[in-house]
Scaffold this active site. Structure first.
Site, PDB file in Angstrom:
ATOM      1  N   GLY A  38     -25.147  63.671  16.692  1.00 25.85           N
ATOM      2  CA  GLY A  38     -26.355  62.981  17.177  1.00 25.85           C
ATOM      3  C   GLY A  38     -26.106  61.488  17.291  1.00 25.85           C
ATOM      4  O   GLY A  38     -26.422  60.850  18.303  1.00 25.85           O
ATOM      5  N   HIS A  39     -25.523  60.917  16.244  1.00 26.46           N
ATOM      6  CA  HIS A  39     -25.167  59.498  16.302  1.00 26.46           C
ATOM      7  C   HIS A  39     -24.131  59.271  17.404  1.00 26.46           C
ATOM      8  O   HIS A  39     -24.172  58.270  18.117  1.00 26.46           O
ATOM      9  CB  HIS A  39     -24.583  59.034  14.962  1.00 26.46           C
ATOM     10  CG  HIS A  39     -25.496  59.213  13.785  1.00 26.46           C
ATOM     11  ND1 HIS A  39     -25.210  60.090  12.754  1.00 26.46           N
ATOM     12  CD2 HIS A  39     -26.678  58.637  13.464  1.00 26.46           C
ATOM     13  CE1 HIS A  39     -26.173  60.027  11.840  1.00 26.46           C
ATOM     14  NE2 HIS A  39     -27.078  59.162  12.251  1.00 26.46           N
ATOM     15  N   GLN A  63     -37.471  52.656   2.462  1.00 27.42           N
ATOM     16  CA  GLN A  63     -38.123  53.706   3.265  1.00 27.42           C
ATOM     17  C   GLN A  63     -38.087  55.073   2.600  1.00 27.42           C
ATOM     18  O   GLN A  63     -38.552  56.057   3.160  1.00 27.42           O
ATOM     19  CB  GLN A  63     -37.535  53.760   4.676  1.00 27.42           C
ATOM     20  CG  GLN A  63     -36.140  54.331   4.767  1.00 27.42           C
ATOM     21  CD  GLN A  63     -35.544  54.118   6.157  1.00 27.42           C
ATOM     22  OE1 GLN A  63     -35.443  52.994   6.633  1.00 27.42           O
ATOM     23  NE2 GLN A  63     -35.164  55.196   6.816  1.00 27.42           N
ATOM     24  N   GLY A 149     -32.821  57.963  18.649  1.00 27.91           N
ATOM     25  CA  GLY A 149     -32.843  59.368  19.023  1.00 27.91           C
ATOM     26  C   GLY A 149     -34.251  59.938  19.031  1.00 27.91           C
ATOM     27  O   GLY A 149     -35.072  59.607  18.170  1.00 27.91           O
ATOM     28  N   SER A 187     -28.303  66.559  11.881  1.00 31.07           N
ATOM     29  CA  SER A 187     -28.929  65.636  10.924  1.00 31.07           C
ATOM     30  C   SER A 187     -27.995  65.447   9.738  1.00 31.07           C
ATOM     31  O   SER A 187     -27.312  66.395   9.325  1.00 31.07           O
ATOM     32  CB  SER A 187     -30.256  66.229  10.431  1.00 31.07           C
ATOM     33  OG  SER A 187     -30.695  65.559   9.263  1.00 31.07           O
TER      34      SER A 187
HETATM   35  P1  AMP Z   1     -30.299  58.290  10.869  1.00 27.86           P
HETATM   36  O1  AMP Z   1     -28.905  57.915  10.505  1.00 27.86           O
HETATM   37  O2  AMP Z   1     -30.643  59.709  10.558  1.00 27.86           O
HETATM   38  O3  AMP Z   1     -31.317  57.284  10.389  1.00 27.86           O
HETATM   39  O4  AMP Z   1     -30.370  58.227  12.452  1.00 27.86           O
HETATM   40  C1  AMP Z   1     -29.963  57.080  13.159  1.00 27.86           C
HETATM   41  C2  AMP Z   1     -30.335  57.235  14.608  1.00 27.86           C
HETATM   42  O5  AMP Z   1     -29.709  58.402  15.127  1.00 27.86           O
HETATM   43  C3  AMP Z   1     -31.851  57.401  14.838  1.00 27.86           C
HETATM   44  O6  AMP Z   1     -32.225  56.740  16.022  1.00 27.86           O
HETATM   45  C4  AMP Z   1     -31.974  58.898  14.981  1.00 27.86           C
HETATM   46  O7  AMP Z   1     -33.098  59.279  15.755  1.00 27.86           O
HETATM   47  C5  AMP Z   1     -30.682  59.227  15.713  1.00 27.86           C
HETATM   48  N1  AMP Z   1     -30.361  60.639  15.507  1.00 27.86           N
HETATM   49  C6  AMP Z   1     -30.208  61.298  14.338  1.00 27.86           C
HETATM   50  N2  AMP Z   1     -29.985  62.609  14.567  1.00 27.86           N
HETATM   51  C7  AMP Z   1     -30.012  62.778  15.907  1.00 27.86           C
HETATM   52  C8  AMP Z   1     -29.867  63.879  16.787  1.00 27.86           C
HETATM   53  N3  AMP Z   1     -29.639  65.115  16.322  1.00 27.86           N
HETATM   54  N4  AMP Z   1     -29.951  63.677  18.110  1.00 27.86           N
HETATM   55  C9  AMP Z   1     -30.188  62.435  18.601  1.00 27.86           C
HETATM   56  N5  AMP Z   1     -30.335  61.355  17.838  1.00 27.86           N
HETATM   57  C10 AMP Z   1     -30.263  61.507  16.514  1.00 27.86           C
END
Ligand code: AMP
Length: 290
Positions: A38-39, A63, A149, A187
């Site tokens: 995703g990242h 948070q 995301g 995730s």
């Molecule tokens: P996080 O590290 O979980 O805080 O996510 C960092 C960024 O990556 C945020 O903008 C999330 O929405 C995005 N993100 C996390 N998982 C996904 C995914 N499966 N698809 C798209 N973007 C994602």
């Protein structure tokens, strides 16, 4: 060339100074690390759009609520640096808490209606802390574009509105949810799941798709679509619903009747792990009387 790891604001200023003075387009991808596909998709998009790509990695303590997973949240900076290097990231900004919070903050961003309901209800204070840290990161890096995301739909709505309300000079780029081959949204928290839980976790996307199908079939009553989703989740004994709602795509508020574009958003507990996901749904146009 290996990716630069930067810990503080001076380091960031020094690194970005030449690019900034030449008017280069800087893209920021804010993350909490434990990087996955995703990242990776956000980084790829930023790489295609920008001259310099900065990934921030910061597990923002404010948070996380009491009893949440701050202590066990995965931290693996070395792996993340290799991940970023492989994808052509120019620098990783990985500040310490002392850099981001040299003093207790006296000033916070107070998000509005977008932060109410859904995760805002289950995680009080979460979006206030998210909006505040995102604003701090944007000010630290000074990007032209920042990438988020759709998986974290409510976060995106909060950030989009904050940037508009405060005239923050950055374009928010929304990127589609990246999924594992069986549909589970990627995730960092998926790593908490054991193999039985990982199998059970597929139920969330299946449930959201069931709701989407009802809407595509012309269902206009949100409760009907939600009933279809709930029935799917009820078929999985390991899953417990935190929330499931049909909401407007901008304000994140439940809609009384389905029209145009809506989002079905859900959060479920699989054992001790809370997972979120959402899908975009388009109601078919209603037949006009002839
Ligand atoms: P996080 O590290 O979980 O805080 O996510 C960092 C960024 O990556 C945020 O903008 C999330 O929405 C995005 N993100 C996390 N998982 C996904 C995914 N499966 N698809 C798209 N973007 C994602």
């Amino acid at each position: 060339m290996s990716v630069e790891a930067i810990e503080d604001l001076d380091g960031l200023r020094t690194f970005l100074g030449p690019a900034r003075s030449k008017g280069r387009v800087i893209g920021l991808v804010p993350t909490m690390g434990a990087l996955h596909g995703g990242h990776g998709a956000l980084i790829e998009r930023a790489r295609a759009d920008c001259d310099r790509v900065i990934v921030s990695i910061y597990v923002n303590p404010t948070q996380f609520g009491t009893g949440e997973d701050l202590a066990r949240y995965p931290r693996r900076l070395e792996d993340d640096l290799a991940f970023c290097e492989f994808r052509g990231v120019d620098a990783v900004f990985a500040p310490t808490d002392a850099v981001m919070y040299p003093d207790a903050l006296h000033t916070w961003v107070e998000p509005g209606v977008e932060a109410q309901g859904l995760c805002g209800e289950s995680r009080p204070g979460h979006f206030r802390a998210v909006a505040t840290i995102v604003l701090k990161l944007i000010h630290a890096v000074g990007p032209s574009r920042a990438y988020f995301g759709e998986k974290d739909l409510q976060q995106l709505a909060v950030v989009r509105r904050m940037v508009a309300d405060f005239n923050v000079p950055v374009e928010i780029v929304e990127c589609p949810t990246h999924r594992e081959p069986d549909g589970l949204a990627a995730s960092s928290r998926n790593g908490y799941l054991d193999s039985g839980e990982r199998e059970a976790a597929r139920v969330l996307y299946r449930a959201l798709r069931a709701a989407r199908q009802r809407i595509a079939d012309g269902g206009r009553d949100p409760n009907e679509a939600l009933g279809a989703a709930r029935a799917v989740i009820a078929s999985e004994p390991m899953a417990r619903i935190d929330y499931i709602e049909v909401v407007g795509p901008e304000d994140m508020q439940p809609v009384p009747r389905i029209q145009g574009t809506v989002r079905v958003a859900g959060a479920v507990w699989i054992g001790g792990t809370r997972l979120i996901d959402n899908v975009r749904c388009e109601a078919p146009r209603e037949a006009q009387p002839t």
